[in-house]
Design a protein around this motif. Sequence first.
Motif, PDB file in Angstrom:
ATOM      1  N   GLU A  20      -0.450  12.081   0.126  1.00 36.55           N
ATOM      2  CA  GLU A  20      -1.207  13.226   0.629  1.00 36.55           C
ATOM      3  C   GLU A  20      -0.531  14.506   0.161  1.00 36.55           C
ATOM      4  O   GLU A  20       0.674  14.638   0.281  1.00 36.55           O
ATOM      5  N   GLU A  64       0.819  -1.201   0.000  1.00 34.71           N
ATOM      6  CA  GLU A  64       0.000   0.000   0.000  1.00 34.71           C
ATOM      7  C   GLU A  64       0.858   1.258   0.000  1.00 34.71           C
ATOM      8  O   GLU A  64       1.869   1.336   0.685  1.00 34.71           O
ATOM      9  N   LEU A  65       0.423   2.265  -0.751  1.00 28.90           N
ATOM     10  CA  LEU A  65       1.077   3.570  -0.780  1.00 28.90           C
ATOM     11  C   LEU A  65       0.015   4.628  -0.546  1.00 28.90           C
ATOM     12  O   LEU A  65      -0.997   4.662  -1.241  1.00 28.90           O
ATOM     13  N   LEU A  66       0.238   5.485   0.432  1.00 32.48           N
ATOM     14  CA  LEU A  66      -0.658   6.599   0.711  1.00 32.48           C
ATOM     15  C   LEU A  66       0.036   7.876   0.275  1.00 32.48           C
ATOM     16  O   LEU A  66       1.192   8.113   0.639  1.00 32.48           O
ATOM     17  N   TYR A 102       1.220  -0.777  -6.936  1.00 32.87           N
ATOM     18  CA  TYR A 102       1.601   0.271  -7.870  1.00 32.87           C
ATOM     19  C   TYR A 102       2.869  -0.129  -8.629  1.00 32.87           C
ATOM     20  O   TYR A 102       3.714  -0.833  -8.109  1.00 32.87           O
ATOM     21  N   GLN A 150      -5.800  13.291  -1.188  1.00 36.53           N
ATOM     22  CA  GLN A 150      -5.359  12.041  -0.576  1.00 36.53           C
ATOM     23  C   GLN A 150      -5.689  10.916  -1.545  1.00 36.53           C
ATOM     24  O   GLN A 150      -6.791  10.857  -2.086  1.00 36.53           O
ATOM     25  N   ASP A 151      -4.720  10.065  -1.796  1.00 42.76           N
ATOM     26  CA  ASP A 151      -4.906   8.954  -2.719  1.00 42.76           C
ATOM     27  C   ASP A 151      -4.207   7.733  -2.147  1.00 42.76           C
ATOM     28  O   ASP A 151      -3.142   7.847  -1.547  1.00 42.76           O
ATOM     29  N   GLN A 152      -4.800   6.590  -2.337  1.00 41.12           N
ATOM     30  CA  GLN A 152      -4.236   5.341  -1.851  1.00 41.12           C
ATOM     31  C   GLN A 152      -4.046   4.416  -3.038  1.00 41.12           C
ATOM     32  O   GLN A 152      -4.951   4.248  -3.852  1.00 41.12           O
ATOM     33  N   LYS A 153      -2.860   3.858  -3.156  1.00 42.51           N
ATOM     34  CA  LYS A 153      -2.540   2.969  -4.264  1.00 42.51           C
ATOM     35  C   LYS A 153      -2.153   1.604  -3.706  1.00 42.51           C
ATOM     36  O   LYS A 153      -1.543   1.497  -2.663  1.00 42.51           O
ATOM     37  N   PHE A 154      -2.503   0.558  -4.476  1.00 44.70           N
ATOM     38  CA  PHE A 154      -2.124  -0.805  -4.144  1.00 44.70           C
ATOM     39  C   PHE A 154      -1.441  -1.407  -5.365  1.00 44.70           C
ATOM     40  O   PHE A 154      -1.858  -1.150  -6.493  1.00 44.70           O
ATOM     41  N   SER A 205       4.488   4.385   2.946  1.00 47.15           N
ATOM     42  CA  SER A 205       4.421   3.002   2.483  1.00 47.15           C
ATOM     43  C   SER A 205       5.003   2.124   3.578  1.00 47.15           C
ATOM     44  O   SER A 205       6.203   2.167   3.851  1.00 47.15           O
TER      45      SER A 205
END
Length: 89
Positions: free
Chosen positions: A38, A34-36, A55, A49-53, A77
């Motif tokens: 902001e 997971e990557l956050l 990536y 704010q975006d959350q990536k999985f 992360s």
Amino acid sequence: MDDPANSEEGLFSITPNPVGEILHLAIQENLKGELLIEVFSPDGRMLLQDQKFNYPGEVNIPVQHLPAGLYFVKFISGNYFDLQFFLKN
């Protein structure tokens, strides 16, 4: 703000800086999961704010809606974080 136990130099890099429409985030290959992301204004207001999985090695962050000015972007992360500044044209 940087704590050596939680931050590692070179995990994330942003280009171009200054940016017009899309901020490109290059991510070191050994980071997974997971990557956050902001984005904050200079006065500390969170603007995005975006959350990536799962990536890939690069993430694009649309910033065309932001007015011209200085901003900072925070990446989290796992146990690692980074805080970088960028200038929006």
